[in-house]
Design a protein around this motif. Sequence first.
Motif, PDB file in Angstrom:
ATOM      1  N   ARG A   2      -5.209  -5.104  -1.114  1.00  0.00           N
ATOM      2  CA  ARG A   2      -5.122  -5.371  -2.562  1.00  0.00           C
ATOM      3  C   ARG A   2      -5.035  -6.870  -2.837  1.00  0.00           C
ATOM      4  O   ARG A   2      -4.769  -7.286  -3.956  1.00  0.00           O
ATOM      5  N   GLY A   3      -5.146  -7.662  -1.763  1.00  0.00           N
ATOM      6  CA  GLY A   3      -5.125  -9.114  -1.950  1.00  0.00           C
ATOM      7  C   GLY A   3      -3.748  -9.737  -1.785  1.00  0.00           C
ATOM      8  O   GLY A   3      -3.576 -10.938  -2.012  1.00  0.00           O
ATOM      9  N   VAL A   4      -2.757  -8.942  -1.390  1.00  0.00           N
ATOM     10  CA  VAL A   4      -1.427  -9.505  -1.133  1.00  0.00           C
ATOM     11  C   VAL A   4      -1.425 -10.046   0.303  1.00  0.00           C
ATOM     12  O   VAL A   4      -1.869  -9.367   1.234  1.00  0.00           O
ATOM     13  N   GLY A   5      -0.924 -11.246   0.495  1.00  0.00           N
ATOM     14  CA  GLY A   5      -0.977 -11.879   1.816  1.00  0.00           C
ATOM     15  C   GLY A   5      -0.070 -11.196   2.827  1.00  0.00           C
ATOM     16  O   GLY A   5       1.031 -10.749   2.474  1.00  0.00           O
ATOM     17  N   PHE A   6      -0.508 -11.152   4.078  1.00  0.00           N
ATOM     18  CA  PHE A   6       0.327 -10.617   5.159  1.00  0.00           C
ATOM     19  C   PHE A   6       1.668 -11.361   5.188  1.00  0.00           C
ATOM     20  O   PHE A   6       2.726 -10.754   5.376  1.00  0.00           O
ATOM     21  N   ASP A   7       1.598 -12.683   4.967  1.00  0.00           N
ATOM     22  CA  ASP A   7       2.825 -13.501   5.010  1.00  0.00           C
ATOM     23  C   ASP A   7       3.806 -13.103   3.905  1.00  0.00           C
ATOM     24  O   ASP A   7       5.020 -13.069   4.129  1.00  0.00           O
ATOM     25  N   VAL A   8       3.280 -12.786   2.726  1.00  0.00           N
ATOM     26  CA  VAL A   8       4.141 -12.392   1.595  1.00  0.00           C
ATOM     27  C   VAL A   8       4.914 -11.122   1.966  1.00  0.00           C
ATOM     28  O   VAL A   8       6.131 -11.016   1.785  1.00  0.00           O
ATOM     29  N   VAL A   9       4.180 -10.150   2.518  1.00  0.00           N
ATOM     30  CA  VAL A   9       4.775  -8.857   2.874  1.00  0.00           C
ATOM     31  C   VAL A   9       5.860  -9.048   3.934  1.00  0.00           C
ATOM     32  O   VAL A   9       7.024  -8.642   3.762  1.00  0.00           O
ATOM     33  N   ILE A  10       5.486  -9.717   5.003  1.00  0.00           N
ATOM     34  CA  ILE A  10       6.420  -9.775   6.143  1.00  0.00           C
ATOM     35  C   ILE A  10       7.591 -10.715   5.868  1.00  0.00           C
ATOM     36  O   ILE A  10       8.715 -10.446   6.312  1.00  0.00           O
ATOM     37  N   ASN A  11       7.365 -11.767   5.107  1.00  0.00           N
ATOM     38  CA  ASN A  11       8.498 -12.654   4.784  1.00  0.00           C
ATOM     39  C   ASN A  11       9.587 -11.901   4.024  1.00  0.00           C
ATOM     40  O   ASN A  11      10.771 -12.038   4.318  1.00  0.00           O
ATOM     41  N   GLY A  12       9.174 -11.100   3.041  1.00  0.00           N
ATOM     42  CA  GLY A  12      10.154 -10.356   2.243  1.00  0.00           C
ATOM     43  C   GLY A  12      10.917  -9.356   3.100  1.00  0.00           C
ATOM     44  O   GLY A  12      12.148  -9.257   3.038  1.00  0.00           O
ATOM     45  N   ILE A  13      10.175  -8.621   3.913  1.00  0.00           N
ATOM     46  CA  ILE A  13      10.813  -7.592   4.749  1.00  0.00           C
ATOM     47  C   ILE A  13      11.749  -8.254   5.774  1.00  0.00           C
ATOM     48  O   ILE A  13      12.899  -7.848   5.955  1.00  0.00           O
ATOM     49  N   ASP A  63      -1.661  10.094  -1.330  1.00  0.00           N
ATOM     50  CA  ASP A  63      -2.336   9.629  -2.540  1.00  0.00           C
ATOM     51  C   ASP A  63      -1.337   8.998  -3.521  1.00  0.00           C
ATOM     52  O   ASP A  63      -1.612   7.956  -4.122  1.00  0.00           O
ATOM     53  N   ILE A  64      -0.179   9.620  -3.657  1.00  0.00           N
ATOM     54  CA  ILE A  64       0.850   9.114  -4.581  1.00  0.00           C
ATOM     55  C   ILE A  64       1.580   7.912  -3.981  1.00  0.00           C
ATOM     56  O   ILE A  64       1.890   6.926  -4.662  1.00  0.00           O
ATOM     57  N   TYR A  65       1.815   7.993  -2.687  1.00  0.00           N
ATOM     58  CA  TYR A  65       2.547   6.925  -1.965  1.00  0.00           C
ATOM     59  C   TYR A  65       1.783   5.598  -2.044  1.00  0.00           C
ATOM     60  O   TYR A  65       2.365   4.547  -2.312  1.00  0.00           O
ATOM     61  N   TYR A  66       0.461   5.638  -1.882  1.00  0.00           N
ATOM     62  CA  TYR A  66      -0.307   4.386  -1.949  1.00  0.00           C
ATOM     63  C   TYR A  66      -0.342   3.840  -3.375  1.00  0.00           C
ATOM     64  O   TYR A  66      -0.337   2.631  -3.573  1.00  0.00           O
ATOM     65  N   ILE A  67      -0.352   4.728  -4.359  1.00  0.00           N
ATOM     66  CA  ILE A  67      -0.338   4.260  -5.759  1.00  0.00           C
ATOM     67  C   ILE A  67       1.004   3.571  -6.048  1.00  0.00           C
ATOM     68  O   ILE A  67       1.050   2.481  -6.618  1.00  0.00           O
ATOM     69  N   GLY A  68       2.088   4.179  -5.612  1.00  0.00           N
ATOM     70  CA  GLY A  68       3.421   3.589  -5.843  1.00  0.00           C
ATOM     71  C   GLY A  68       3.522   2.188  -5.253  1.00  0.00           C
ATOM     72  O   GLY A  68       4.081   1.273  -5.874  1.00  0.00           O
ATOM     73  N   ALA A  69       2.941   2.018  -4.057  1.00  0.00           N
ATOM     74  CA  ALA A  69       3.054   0.724  -3.358  1.00  0.00           C
ATOM     75  C   ALA A  69       2.301  -0.393  -4.082  1.00  0.00           C
ATOM     76  O   ALA A  69       2.534  -1.579  -3.813  1.00  0.00           O
ATOM     77  N   GLN A  70       1.412  -0.026  -5.016  1.00  0.00           N
ATOM     78  CA  GLN A  70       0.583  -1.045  -5.692  1.00  0.00           C
ATOM     79  C   GLN A  70       1.374  -1.999  -6.582  1.00  0.00           C
ATOM     80  O   GLN A  70       0.866  -3.046  -6.961  1.00  0.00           O
ATOM     81  N   VAL A  71       2.605  -1.647  -6.916  1.00  0.00           N
ATOM     82  CA  VAL A  71       3.367  -2.561  -7.782  1.00  0.00           C
ATOM     83  C   VAL A  71       4.048  -3.664  -6.970  1.00  0.00           C
ATOM     84  O   VAL A  71       4.614  -4.601  -7.535  1.00  0.00           O
ATOM     85  N   LEU A  72       3.996  -3.549  -5.646  1.00  0.00           N
ATOM     86  CA  LEU A  72       4.611  -4.564  -4.778  1.00  0.00           C
ATOM     87  C   LEU A  72       3.649  -5.748  -4.633  1.00  0.00           C
ATOM     88  O   LEU A  72       2.572  -5.605  -4.044  1.00  0.00           O
ATOM     89  N   ILE A  73       4.045  -6.888  -5.172  1.00  0.00           N
ATOM     90  CA  ILE A  73       3.139  -8.043  -5.210  1.00  0.00           C
ATOM     91  C   ILE A  73       3.750  -9.281  -4.539  1.00  0.00           C
ATOM     92  O   ILE A  73       3.096  -9.967  -3.772  1.00  0.00           O
ATOM     93  N   ASN A  74       5.004  -9.563  -4.879  1.00  0.00           N
ATOM     94  CA  ASN A  74       5.629 -10.818  -4.459  1.00  0.00           C
ATOM     95  C   ASN A  74       6.609 -10.601  -3.309  1.00  0.00           C
ATOM     96  O   ASN A  74       7.108  -9.489  -3.111  1.00  0.00           O
ATOM     97  N   GLU A  75       6.904 -11.695  -2.620  1.00  0.00           N
ATOM     98  CA  GLU A  75       7.869 -11.622  -1.512  1.00  0.00           C
ATOM     99  C   GLU A  75       9.181 -10.976  -1.955  1.00  0.00           C
ATOM    100  O   GLU A  75       9.748 -10.154  -1.234  1.00  0.00           O
ATOM    101  N   GLN A  76       9.618 -11.328  -3.157  1.00  0.00           N
ATOM    102  CA  GLN A  76      10.876 -10.766  -3.675  1.00  0.00           C
ATOM    103  C   GLN A  76      10.811  -9.237  -3.758  1.00  0.00           C
ATOM    104  O   GLN A  76      11.807  -8.551  -3.524  1.00  0.00           O
ATOM    105  N   ASP A  77       9.634  -8.701  -4.079  1.00  0.00           N
ATOM    106  CA  ASP A  77       9.485  -7.239  -4.194  1.00  0.00           C
ATOM    107  C   ASP A  77       9.718  -6.575  -2.834  1.00  0.00           C
ATOM    108  O   ASP A  77      10.397  -5.554  -2.735  1.00  0.00           O
TER     109      ASP A  77
END
Length: 341
Positions: free
Chosen positions: A110-121, A64-78
């Motif tokens: 949450r509407g963040v693109g798969f590409d945004v997530v994977i590009n950053g990682i 429950d806490i882990y998913y809330i924390g992840a909500q601030v991750l929005i951009n590739e840089q994050d």
Amino acid sequence: MKSSNLKEIIQGIPKAELHLHIEGSFEPELMFEIANRNNIPLAYDSIESLKKAYKFNNLQEFLDIYYIGAQVLINEQDFFDLTWAYLTKVHSENVVHVEIFFDPQTHTDRGVGFDVVINGIYKALEKGKQELGISYKLIMSYLRHLSEDSAFKTLEASLPFKNWIDGVGLDSSEVGNPPSKFEKVFKASSEQGYKLVAHAGEEGPSSYIWEALDLLKVVRIDHGNRCLDDEALVQRLLDEKIPLTLCPLSNVELKVIQKMEDHPVLKMLEKGILATIHSDDPAYFGGYMSENYYETAKALNLSTEQIMQLAINAFEASWLSDDEKKKHIKTVKNYFNSLVI
Ligand code: ADE
Ligand code: ZN
């Protein structure tokens, strides 16, 4: 062995981490920094009050806490910063190879693109390979509290990035969400060339481990603590050399076990199971790889040979090539041979 000596020995071991949720390496300091720059309010007014909330009675309270924390991750840089922070941290602990999970649905829902997530990682992992010499594999994990249909959509979204992803996993709320729920999407994932792993037997029963093996056809079990309840299952793990990726500090923090002295890894090693040690969600559970090795070795009074075996097992259980495995295992053995204990 003096505990200062044990700490030094563990620090120097060349290590492989095979069970790490990148979202679980999100340290409060970085969480506040990213929340500020993205203008997202956090439910806690300071790093200290956030850290105080990290007390869990079970897996769900943590999630429950882990998913809330992840909500601030929005951009590739994050996602880049999150992954880079993890890599620099484990580099300081002599981790030389990582196989990490990311949870796409936590972000795409949450509407963040798969590409945004994977590009950053991916960019951080590549930088880690070039600049820190850390080799890596990337595992996309389906959230088991969501539907199989949602997992299929995630599989579909991953296909343009197939070359960057080595495998798929299954995580989140275990009890009530058995591996059988995901049989079809695992088969489809395998047909796309992905290797397969699944969390099983963390809180769930040993029957979930059987299902992960028989229905999902995984090559590795994440956690698997409960296998010792079932002798036939232990035999199966031995016969097929199925690795278990154990996470001792996580198990204590999520009350999978009551205290570290109860951890099953020693019994597993004594039975010859390919048991390995990792950190799961280190920002939440009080330690990265070295702390996991140290707390386990101290509580169970592991011998130097047993500690070495754990380090070797992790390379054995990895998805590195046979040649790469041999090279790392030789380095581990040379390291232990060079110690004057
Ligand atoms: N997601 C992150 N950490 C997890 C764990 N320990 N079990 C299941 N799902 C997870
Ligand atoms: Zn996990």
